[in-house]
Design an enzyme around this catalytic site. Structure first.
Site, PDB file in Angstrom:
ATOM      1  N   SER A 152     -16.056 -17.652   1.781  1.00 46.28           N
ATOM      2  CA  SER A 152     -17.510 -17.701   1.677  1.00 46.28           C
ATOM      3  C   SER A 152     -17.897 -17.587   0.210  1.00 46.28           C
ATOM      4  O   SER A 152     -17.115 -17.071  -0.613  1.00 46.28           O
ATOM      5  CB  SER A 152     -18.136 -16.533   2.462  1.00 46.28           C
ATOM      6  N   TYR A 165     -18.740  -7.133   4.774  1.00 45.13           N
ATOM      7  CA  TYR A 165     -18.410  -8.541   5.010  1.00 45.13           C
ATOM      8  C   TYR A 165     -17.801  -9.199   3.780  1.00 45.13           C
ATOM      9  O   TYR A 165     -16.770  -9.880   3.874  1.00 45.13           O
ATOM     10  CB  TYR A 165     -19.674  -9.275   5.438  1.00 45.13           C
ATOM     11  N   LYS A 169     -14.151 -11.639   2.985  1.00 41.64           N
ATOM     12  CA  LYS A 169     -14.129 -13.022   2.525  1.00 41.64           C
ATOM     13  C   LYS A 169     -13.393 -13.147   1.195  1.00 41.64           C
ATOM     14  O   LYS A 169     -12.703 -14.142   0.943  1.00 41.64           O
ATOM     15  CB  LYS A 169     -15.557 -13.568   2.439  1.00 41.64           C
TER      16      LYS A 169
END
Length: 262
Positions: A152, A165, A169
């Site tokens: 990401s 999160y 990534k």
């Protein structure tokens, strides 16, 4: 131009969003077999069935589909994915490690269970499936394949409600770099795609805030949010022989959001 002619493509988290778009695009580009992982609850069962129908119609039954349900955070799911793929098709040419979650949460009050679940699905799950498929790619004849990790833009930048999160990534990006080194000797290429803000279920609630949505759109130089098929095209490129000398790379697909500082 069929960039994935006669390829067998495995995709995790395939029933919706980016994974679904990658499945459809792979079929359009000539893949003859798809190993489609999905969570396996009632909602994703319905989604997968509609995806199968879409693929069959698109390819006139030229592309066969095998669905494999399961929680990607469980290492046994990855073994089942490989076993089902090999039983059906005899090999795996491409892996798209896509399954992921992002339950937005405030850092200081975040329950540890949210951190643990996000890490287990996003990073642990990616590790398990990459390792399992890489072992298959090593042992098959002809040897090799292409592994694509969906990281990401969040691997490069932060987010106030993504403290759990963004590290997962960044971990996927780092894993693809290291796996490129570890697996190159087996003719296995490993690359990462870094999507920007793509309109999918993972951020539907966040983008329901009209002010946030408009701000994000204005940050992109192309003046729009991304769509799942914006990621599917780059995935096909990295999976194909057009990228046969590309490994350890990261491809940022964000409509210019990252560079738009001023």
């Amino acid at each position: 131009m069929a960039l994935l002619a006669n390829k067998i493509v495995c995709i995790t988290g395939s029933s919706r969003g980016i994974g679904r778009a990658c499945a459809v695009e792979s079929a359009k580009h000539g893949a003859i077999g798809l190993i489609l992982h999905y969570f396996g609850d009632q909602e994703t069962e319905v989604e997968l069935q509609s995806l199968k129908e879409e693929i069959y119609v698109t390819t006139h039954n030229h592309c066969q589909v095998v669905g494999v349900p399961g929680d990607i955070a469980n290492s046994e799911t990855s073994q089942k994915i490989v076993e089902a793929g090999v039983e059906a098709f005899g090999r795996i040419d491409v892996l798209v490690s896509n399954a992921g979650i992002c339950p937005f949460a405030e850092f200081l009050t975040m329950p540890h269970a949210i951190w643990e679940r996000t890490r287990q699905v996003n990073l642990d799950g990616s590790f398990y499936v990459v390792q399992a498929v890489a072992n298959q790619m090593k042992s098959q004849v002809p040897q090799g394949g292409s592994i694509i990790g969906l990281a990401s833009i969040s691997a490069l930048v932060g987010g106030e409600f993504q403290c759990h999160y963004t590290p997962t990534k960044a971990g996927i990006l780092s894993m693809m770099q290291s796996c490129a080194i570890a697996l190159g000797k087996y003719n296995i290429r490993c690359n990462a795609i870094l999507p920007g803000t793509i309109a999918t279920d993972i951020n539907k609630e966040d983008l329901a805030n009209e002010e946030k949505r408009e701000y994000t759109i204005k940050r992109t130089v192309l003046g729009r949010l991304g769509a799942p098929d914006d990621i599917a095209g780059p995935m096909v490129f990295l999976a194909s022989d057009l990228a046969k000398y590309v490994t350890g790379a990261q491809l940022l697909v964000d409509g210019g959001l990252f560079v738009n500082l001023q």
